[in-house]
Design a protein around this motif. Structure first.
Motif, PDB file in Angstrom:
ATOM      1  N   PRO A 143       8.446 -12.659   3.541  1.00  0.00           N
ATOM      2  CA  PRO A 143       7.119 -13.050   4.045  1.00  0.00           C
ATOM      3  C   PRO A 143       6.318 -13.771   2.970  1.00  0.00           C
ATOM      4  N   SER A 144       5.436 -14.671   3.389  1.00  0.00           N
ATOM      5  CA  SER A 144       4.636 -15.394   2.391  1.00  0.00           C
ATOM      6  C   SER A 144       3.529 -14.493   1.868  1.00  0.00           C
ATOM      7  N   ILE A 145       3.176 -14.747   0.623  1.00  0.00           N
ATOM      8  CA  ILE A 145       2.168 -13.912  -0.042  1.00  0.00           C
ATOM      9  C   ILE A 145       0.833 -14.060   0.683  1.00  0.00           C
ATOM     10  N   PRO A 146       0.231 -12.945   1.090  1.00  0.00           N
ATOM     11  CA  PRO A 146      -1.036 -13.067   1.814  1.00  0.00           C
ATOM     12  C   PRO A 146      -2.160 -13.450   0.850  1.00  0.00           C
ATOM     13  N   LEU A 147      -3.138 -14.203   1.353  1.00  0.00           N
ATOM     14  CA  LEU A 147      -4.249 -14.603   0.473  1.00  0.00           C
ATOM     15  C   LEU A 147      -5.149 -13.419   0.175  1.00  0.00           C
ATOM     16  N   GLU A 148      -5.291 -12.576   1.197  1.00  0.00           N
ATOM     17  CA  GLU A 148      -6.150 -11.398   1.028  1.00  0.00           C
ATOM     18  C   GLU A 148      -5.460 -10.212   1.631  1.00  0.00           C
ATOM     19  N   GLN A 149      -5.642  -9.052   1.041  1.00  0.00           N
ATOM     20  CA  GLN A 149      -5.062  -7.870   1.658  1.00  0.00           C
ATOM     21  C   GLN A 149      -6.140  -6.822   1.862  1.00  0.00           C
ATOM     22  N   PRO A 150      -6.206  -6.265   3.061  1.00  0.00           N
ATOM     23  CA  PRO A 150      -7.186  -5.186   3.272  1.00  0.00           C
ATOM     24  C   PRO A 150      -6.892  -4.033   2.317  1.00  0.00           C
ATOM     25  N   LYS A 151      -7.958  -3.334   1.900  1.00  0.00           N
ATOM     26  CA  LYS A 151      -7.837  -2.357   0.820  1.00  0.00           C
ATOM     27  C   LYS A 151      -6.745  -1.325   1.004  1.00  0.00           C
ATOM     28  N   ASP A 152      -6.645  -0.726   2.198  1.00  0.00           N
ATOM     29  CA  ASP A 152      -5.724   0.405   2.316  1.00  0.00           C
ATOM     30  C   ASP A 152      -4.346   0.021   2.801  1.00  0.00           C
ATOM     31  N   SER A 153      -4.068  -1.247   2.893  1.00  0.00           N
ATOM     32  CA  SER A 153      -2.763  -1.618   3.456  1.00  0.00           C
ATOM     33  C   SER A 153      -1.662  -1.350   2.431  1.00  0.00           C
ATOM     34  N   LYS A 154      -0.435  -1.305   2.924  1.00  0.00           N
ATOM     35  CA  LYS A 154       0.705  -1.064   2.035  1.00  0.00           C
ATOM     36  C   LYS A 154       0.827  -2.230   1.052  1.00  0.00           C
TER      37      LYS A 154
END
Lengths: 177, 138
Positions: A143-154
């Motif tokens: 998967p492509s690197i996400p620009l932002e990740q929600p705080k509690d996500s894996k």
């Protein structure tokens, strides 16, 4: 400098485990504005790169209603989604264990009669964390690197293996011994 | 990534990356990483220098899942399997899992029975017997 590559997943290639050998080193030029010389290094890498169809043994790390997650120790983004578990499987409470939920494969002999009339088949559970499970690689995704990740996500997994247990000889090796 | 949908070992279609790379069995990787580990220990001035986690855990994994430990045995396994016109990854899956029967072997590596292959059941059985002999005398 080669330490940058170790532990890294190289997109579409795999997880780099070690440098195997160095075949050539060129360069030593110092570019303007740089404090250090730059070299071009040709080397061979030892890469963990599973292929579709490969059969691999891994340990059960965790499970939930969506399926299983397996680990090889150095790599643990291996998922067996519920639709790739052996058929028929269900996620149900274990009556002998505080009703904790676990996956069950119910094996029924096909004998040509209406299956609904058969007495229930043999139940094979998948519930021992750490047990060795043999799976077939269904797909490998980067998967492509996400620009932002929600705080509690894996934490982001740069390489994800999807596996299948839906075949003879697959599943916990204890089933087949 | 578009290559992924077409990739399927069962039909002997593998990604382009595999064409140049060499496929190794767990027992071979085990020898390579152990050797590397010894080298790193010797070279290191700092006794607290740890090898990377991935390296250590990979070594643990391949040691645990190697069927053959002795370097000569490992070499023999590769040599024997190489005699049977197998694709590299077919060779590695067989060397890793060491099926005991022809049915098991075909279940694990269905491509060995693809049309046009020269591998009949007799040849597969001989190959498996040769492998188990190595195991016995390791």
């Amino acid at each position: 400098m080669l330490l940058i590559l170790i532990m890294k997943v190289i997109a579409n290639l795999g997880l780099c485990v070690s440098v195997y050998d160095i075949r050539r080193i060129d360069g030593g030029f110092i570019f303007p504005g740089d404090g250090a010389p730059t070299y071009t290094v040709e080397c061979r890498l030892l890469v963990f790169r599973p292929f579709v169809g490969e059969i691999i043994d891994a340990k059960l790390k965790e499970f939930d209603k969506d399926g299983l997650r397996l680990s090889m120790g150095f790599f643990d983004d291996i998922y067996i989604p519920f639709h790739l578990l052996p058929h028929p499987s269900r996620f149900e409470p274990d009556l002998e264990n505080g009703n904790r939920f676990r996956w069950i494969w119910e094996y029924r002999e096909a004998n040509g009669e209406n299956e609904a009339d058969q007495a229930s088949g043999t139940v094979y559970p998948i519930d021992e964390i750490g047990e060795t499970i043999r799976f077939r690689v269904q797909s490998v995704n980067y998967p492509s690197i996400p620009l932002e990740q929600p705080k509690d996500s894996k934490p982001f997994a740069p390489m994800v293996i999807t596996g299948s247990l839906d075949n003879d000889g697959l599943g916990p090796i204890s089933w087949w011994e | 990534m578009s290559g992924e949908e077409d990739e399927n070992a069962a039909e002997l279609k593998i990604g382009d990356e595999f064409l140049k790379a060499k496929c190794l069995m767990n027992c071979e990787v085990s020898l390579i990483l152990e050797h590397k580990y010894e080298q790193l220990q010797q070279m290191s001035d700092d006794p607290l220098n740890q090898v990377s986690q991935v390296f250590e855990k990979s070594l643990q994994y391949v040691k645990r899942f190697s069927r053959y430990k002795n370097p000569d045995a490992v070499r023999q396994v590769r040599e024997i399997l190489s005699r049977y016109q197998l694709a590299e990854f077919e060779l590695c899956v067989l060397g890793n899992l060491c099926p005991e029967t022809v049915e098991e072997a075909i279940a694990m590596v269905p491509s060995i029975k693809n049309r046009g292959r020269a591998l009949d059941d007799e040849a597969i059985e001989k190959m498996l017997n040769d492998l188990s002999l190595i195991k016995r005398f390791e």
